[in-house]
Design a protein around this motif. Structure first.
Motif, PDB file in Angstrom:
ATOM      1  N   ARG A 153       1.123  -1.249   0.124  1.00 33.04           N
ATOM      2  CA  ARG A 153       0.009  -0.052   0.059  1.00 33.04           C
ATOM      3  C   ARG A 153       0.915   1.335  -0.045  1.00 33.04           C
ATOM      4  O   ARG A 153       0.717   2.177  -0.500  1.00 33.04           O
ATOM      5  CB  ARG A 153      -0.967  -0.143   1.220  1.00 33.04           C
ATOM      6  N   ALA A 154       2.166   1.249   0.601  1.00 30.81           N
ATOM      7  CA  ALA A 154       2.813   2.361   0.815  1.00 30.81           C
ATOM      8  C   ALA A 154       3.524   2.950  -0.694  1.00 30.81           C
ATOM      9  O   ALA A 154       3.509   3.610  -1.294  1.00 30.81           O
ATOM     10  CB  ALA A 154       3.957   2.166   1.895  1.00 30.81           C
ATOM     11  N   ASN A 155       3.948   1.562  -1.196  1.00 34.30           N
ATOM     12  CA  ASN A 155       4.675   1.654  -2.309  1.00 34.30           C
ATOM     13  C   ASN A 155       3.548   2.155  -3.595  1.00 34.30           C
ATOM     14  O   ASN A 155       3.772   3.047  -4.490  1.00 34.30           O
ATOM     15  CB  ASN A 155       4.927   0.289  -3.167  1.00 34.30           C
ATOM     16  N   LEU A 156       2.185   1.687  -3.503  1.00 34.78           N
ATOM     17  CA  LEU A 156       1.214   2.091  -4.267  1.00 34.78           C
ATOM     18  C   LEU A 156       1.008   3.478  -3.997  1.00 34.78           C
ATOM     19  O   LEU A 156       0.768   4.166  -4.973  1.00 34.78           O
ATOM     20  CB  LEU A 156      -0.208   1.219  -4.010  1.00 34.78           C
ATOM     21  N   SER A 157       0.709   3.877  -2.907  1.00 36.74           N
ATOM     22  CA  SER A 157       0.482   5.409  -2.510  1.00 36.74           C
ATOM     23  C   SER A 157       1.631   6.276  -3.399  1.00 36.74           C
ATOM     24  O   SER A 157       1.386   7.177  -3.662  1.00 36.74           O
ATOM     25  CB  SER A 157       0.435   5.556  -1.173  1.00 36.74           C
ATOM     26  N   SER A 158       3.024   5.900  -3.021  1.00 38.04           N
ATOM     27  CA  SER A 158       3.777   6.959  -3.538  1.00 38.04           C
ATOM     28  C   SER A 158       3.859   6.847  -5.166  1.00 38.04           C
ATOM     29  O   SER A 158       3.967   7.779  -5.857  1.00 38.04           O
ATOM     30  CB  SER A 158       5.364   6.592  -3.022  1.00 38.04           C
ATOM     31  N   PHE A 159       3.607   5.736  -5.798  1.00 39.23           N
ATOM     32  CA  PHE A 159       3.335   5.641  -7.254  1.00 39.23           C
ATOM     33  C   PHE A 159       2.292   6.704  -7.584  1.00 39.23           C
ATOM     34  O   PHE A 159       2.297   7.328  -8.577  1.00 39.23           O
ATOM     35  CB  PHE A 159       2.978   4.256  -7.604  1.00 39.23           C
ATOM     36  N   LEU A 160       1.122   6.437  -6.885  1.00 44.47           N
ATOM     37  CA  LEU A 160      -0.108   7.461  -7.210  1.00 44.47           C
ATOM     38  C   LEU A 160       0.124   8.869  -7.127  1.00 44.47           C
ATOM     39  O   LEU A 160      -0.188   9.689  -7.679  1.00 44.47           O
ATOM     40  CB  LEU A 160      -1.359   6.952  -6.510  1.00 44.47           C
ATOM     41  N   ASP A 161       1.008   9.188  -6.001  1.00 39.58           N
ATOM     42  CA  ASP A 161       1.583  10.513  -5.719  1.00 39.58           C
ATOM     43  C   ASP A 161       2.392  11.087  -6.770  1.00 39.58           C
ATOM     44  O   ASP A 161       2.224  12.262  -7.052  1.00 39.58           O
ATOM     45  CB  ASP A 161       2.316  10.578  -4.513  1.00 39.58           C
ATOM     46  N   ARG A 162       3.284  10.164  -7.603  1.00 37.46           N
ATOM     47  CA  ARG A 162       3.891  10.499  -8.647  1.00 37.46           C
ATOM     48  C   ARG A 162       3.180  10.964  -9.833  1.00 37.46           C
ATOM     49  O   ARG A 162       3.586  11.776 -10.699  1.00 37.46           O
ATOM     50  CB  ARG A 162       5.055   9.618  -8.789  1.00 37.46           C
TER      51      ARG A 162
END
Ligand SMILES: [Zn+2]
Length: 165
Positions: A153-162
């Protein structure tokens, strides 16, 4: 994630045109998904294999992004690749580079964000042990499923942020 409807999905997309959003093919039988086992709904377009989509809760709302599958990473049978979201290691073909156009001005200028992702976008199932990668792709057994879910979830969240940032 909470369950979502076709309408929720079609109105969630942030990085493609309204026309594309209307035309894209939804995953078959997605309404039967076990939502509690999903960190995001991800699928390949059944009518256009070079397209993939990912819908997730992000920043208090539902965010959908369209992805282009730009490589199948076919570097021979023995090579392995790792998904950058769930960190599952797959043999050749199990991971592909997928590129999302960024939103807003950055996207209009042609900027995109690429990530190596499980080609079937079943990251949620791999981290919960509900699906196994071909060729014993197990790694990092020191983590519990809950910890793997949190990391995904943390990796996904930073991907979406980018993508939307
Ligand atoms: Zn994955």
């Amino acid at each position: 994630m909470r369950s979502v409807t076709e309408r929720d999905i079609r109105t969630s997309f942030v990085n493609c045109s309204k026309g594309e959003t209307k035309r894209l093919n939804l995953p078959r039988d997605f309404t039967d998904s076990s939502w509690e086992d999903l960190d995001f709904l991800g699928w390949r377009d059944p009518g256009a294999p070079e397209r993939a989509y990912l819908v997730a809760e992000h920043g208090g709302g539902l965010v959908g992004i369209a992805l282009r599958v730009t490589s199948g990473a076919s570097r021979g049978f023995t090579s392995r690749s790792m998904c950058s979201l769930c960190l599952t290691t797959h043999t050749s073909g199990g991971v592909a580079l997928m590129t999302a156009r960024r939103t807003g001005e950055a996207g209009r200028q042609g900027n995109s964000v690429g990530q190596y992702l499980c080609t079937d976008l079943d990251c949620s199932l791999y981290v919960r042990g509900k699906k196994e990668a071909a060729g014993d792709g197990v790694v990092d057994e020191s983590l519990t499923p809950a910890e793997k879910v949190a990391r995904t979830r943390a990796n996904l969240s930073s991907f979406l942020d980018r993508v939307v940032g």
